[in-house]
Design an enzyme around this catalytic site. Sequence first.
Site, PDB file in Angstrom:
ATOM      1  N   HIS A  31      35.055  83.635  14.784  1.00 49.62           N
ATOM      2  CA  HIS A  31      34.584  83.841  16.157  1.00 49.62           C
ATOM      3  C   HIS A  31      35.778  84.131  17.051  1.00 49.62           C
ATOM      4  CE1 HIS A  31      31.238  81.009  14.652  1.00 49.62           C
ATOM      5  NE2 HIS A  31      30.779  82.255  14.611  1.00 49.62           N
ATOM      6  N   CYS A  71      55.058  52.764  33.229  1.00 53.26           N
ATOM      7  CA  CYS A  71      55.670  52.520  31.919  1.00 53.26           C
ATOM      8  C   CYS A  71      54.912  53.306  30.859  1.00 53.26           C
ATOM      9  CB  CYS A  71      55.654  51.033  31.565  1.00 53.26           C
ATOM     10  SG  CYS A  71      56.409  50.664  29.960  1.00 53.26           S
ATOM     11  N   CYS A 111      60.356  47.399  29.175  1.00 51.10           N
ATOM     12  CA  CYS A 111      60.522  47.574  30.622  1.00 51.10           C
ATOM     13  C   CYS A 111      60.649  46.235  31.337  1.00 51.10           C
ATOM     14  CB  CYS A 111      59.350  48.374  31.193  1.00 51.10           C
ATOM     15  SG  CYS A 111      57.782  47.468  31.241  1.00 51.10           S
ATOM     16  N   HIS A 161      49.423  34.821  30.111  1.00 55.81           N
ATOM     17  CA  HIS A 161      48.704  33.645  30.623  1.00 55.81           C
ATOM     18  C   HIS A 161      48.816  32.448  29.686  1.00 55.81           C
ATOM     19  CE1 HIS A 161      45.594  34.786  27.724  1.00 55.81           C
ATOM     20  NE2 HIS A 161      45.556  35.988  28.276  1.00 55.81           N
ATOM     21  N   CYS A 163      23.139  14.152  63.717  1.00 56.98           N
ATOM     22  CA  CYS A 163      21.875  13.450  63.529  1.00 56.98           C
ATOM     23  C   CYS A 163      21.232  13.840  62.213  1.00 56.98           C
ATOM     24  CB  CYS A 163      20.947  13.769  64.687  1.00 56.98           C
ATOM     25  SG  CYS A 163      19.334  12.945  64.561  1.00 56.98           S
ATOM     26  N   CYS A 176      14.152  13.768  56.779  1.00 58.95           N
ATOM     27  CA  CYS A 176      15.433  13.068  56.799  1.00 58.95           C
ATOM     28  C   CYS A 176      16.451  13.830  55.957  1.00 58.95           C
ATOM     29  CB  CYS A 176      15.259  11.646  56.255  1.00 58.95           C
ATOM     30  SG  CYS A 176      16.825  10.751  56.072  1.00 58.95           S
TER      31      CYS A 176
END
Length: 539
Positions: A174, A249, A273, A286, A331, A344
């Site tokens: 093609h 980076c 880096c 972490h 109150c 209440c």
Amino acid sequence: MYDDYAEDSQDDYTDSEDTRYANEDGRDIDYRNAESDMDDDQDEVDITSDDGMFAEQELSVSDLRRKPYEVDFKSLTIQMLEAAQSDQIEHIAGMFMVSKADAATLLHQFHWNKERLIERYMDEPDLVKTQAGIQEFHYQAGIRLDSHFVCTVCCLSAEDCGGEIATVALACGHRFCKDCYTHYVQQKVCEEGESRRIECMEECCSLIVNQDIIKALLPERSWHRYRLLLDRTYVQDHNTLRWCPAPDCEMAVECHVLPSQLRTTVPSVRCACGHWFCFGCGLAAHQPVICAIVRLWLKKCEDDSETANWISANTKECPKCNSTIEKNGGCNHMTCRKCRFEFCWMCSGPWSEHGNSWYHCNRYDEKAGSDARDSQAKSRASLERYLHYFNRYANHEQSARLDRDLYKRIEKKMDEMQVTSGLTWIEVQFLRKAADTLTECRMTLKWTYCMVYYLERNNMTELFEDNQRDLERAVEELSGQLEMPIDKDTIPAMRQKVTDRTHDTTHTVTAYVQKRREILLTDTSNGYQEDRWHWNIAV
């Protein structure tokens, strides 16, 4: 218990700065976590993965013992990644007796799983080639000049171009003009971000445009984009590789920690880096918390779950119409604005039953009132517990930023003092190491509060909190030393105090602050391996 451990294990740790080296382009790479079974007298090391992907250049080794909470990793440049791809392509091309372009197409089809490709190819080579978009016809593929051709896309003919026109075709035959094919490939690469499967322009033809033709068609900038996309797919296809998430980076990190190990391993790695991140989830490092707990914590901090908790702790629903009501006065006699029901606040019972002694709340023993109070108390306790840990988590994160800002101010002043007081560069570098140690320990403390929040309360949790307390106390003492006023007269005394807290000048005594961090991380890592940590939530 832990203080004794600290004294007994002083010789088990080495200064991490002894394991920093420079690579070919002058950038520092941390090889602290290279293979631990290398001989001490080995001067040159060839570090290669299972399939021969990567090899390091002349790495000097001096005592590469790895701590229990550390993992092996290597920083890889773009050039190293492309060299690894080239090696695998040459291997497949020589084994299957195909062109390098076709070998690359086969490897792309199998996501660089060379073993699986070889196994499938040996069984059904023709089927594998067809599925990959490779056909070996006798038709001449590539770019050529035609004198009798009209492009079916743009209708440009050879006559329009002065008698000859550049055309492109794959093995399928093609053929289209070079300009149309270039525009097609460039759109695929630059706009669609495609690199692995750019198919023939002919509709319903699945042959792949190989790298040789693409290189001949694309301008240099687009070719660079194409190569970058291939590099990205290469890293994505390997579960032992991950791109460094630091801005700007372009390096990757190799680490052989599998997803199945992330329940007991926190793979903190450092790119060349200088950026520390978790290889498992790609977030900032972490330690000592595993990735699953970190995701739960961050989601809890970001979504509206705590807003709902606050509403539950500080508001009530009208017992009659269930409208949410916030108390705006002292109150306890409440009136719903929607249905005008009076009740209440203390027990949620009807106000008419309280009489003049409402403050005694004589409905205390009623089931409904008791349940309402219990529910609100639990919500308030849950909110207070969350805020206790979150405030300390956020405080250490903020303190780390403030410590770095303080360090920059002091460093500038000390640079000036080198000029005015005659101090040497080496004499003022203690502050840099102290600040780096302080920031590192702050980040560790920050995540310890996330971990404690999800730990079940038992003896192991109390021991963890003891280590947490010792580290926090040491960090605050060091931080206080750094905040002291600096002048020529105070530098010697400050240097003595800070170096006593942050590093070891004789390589025989571990830095106190870093030692506390190592004790905490070592015990936590051992706890994962020994299954000592139990979570109060499904992980």
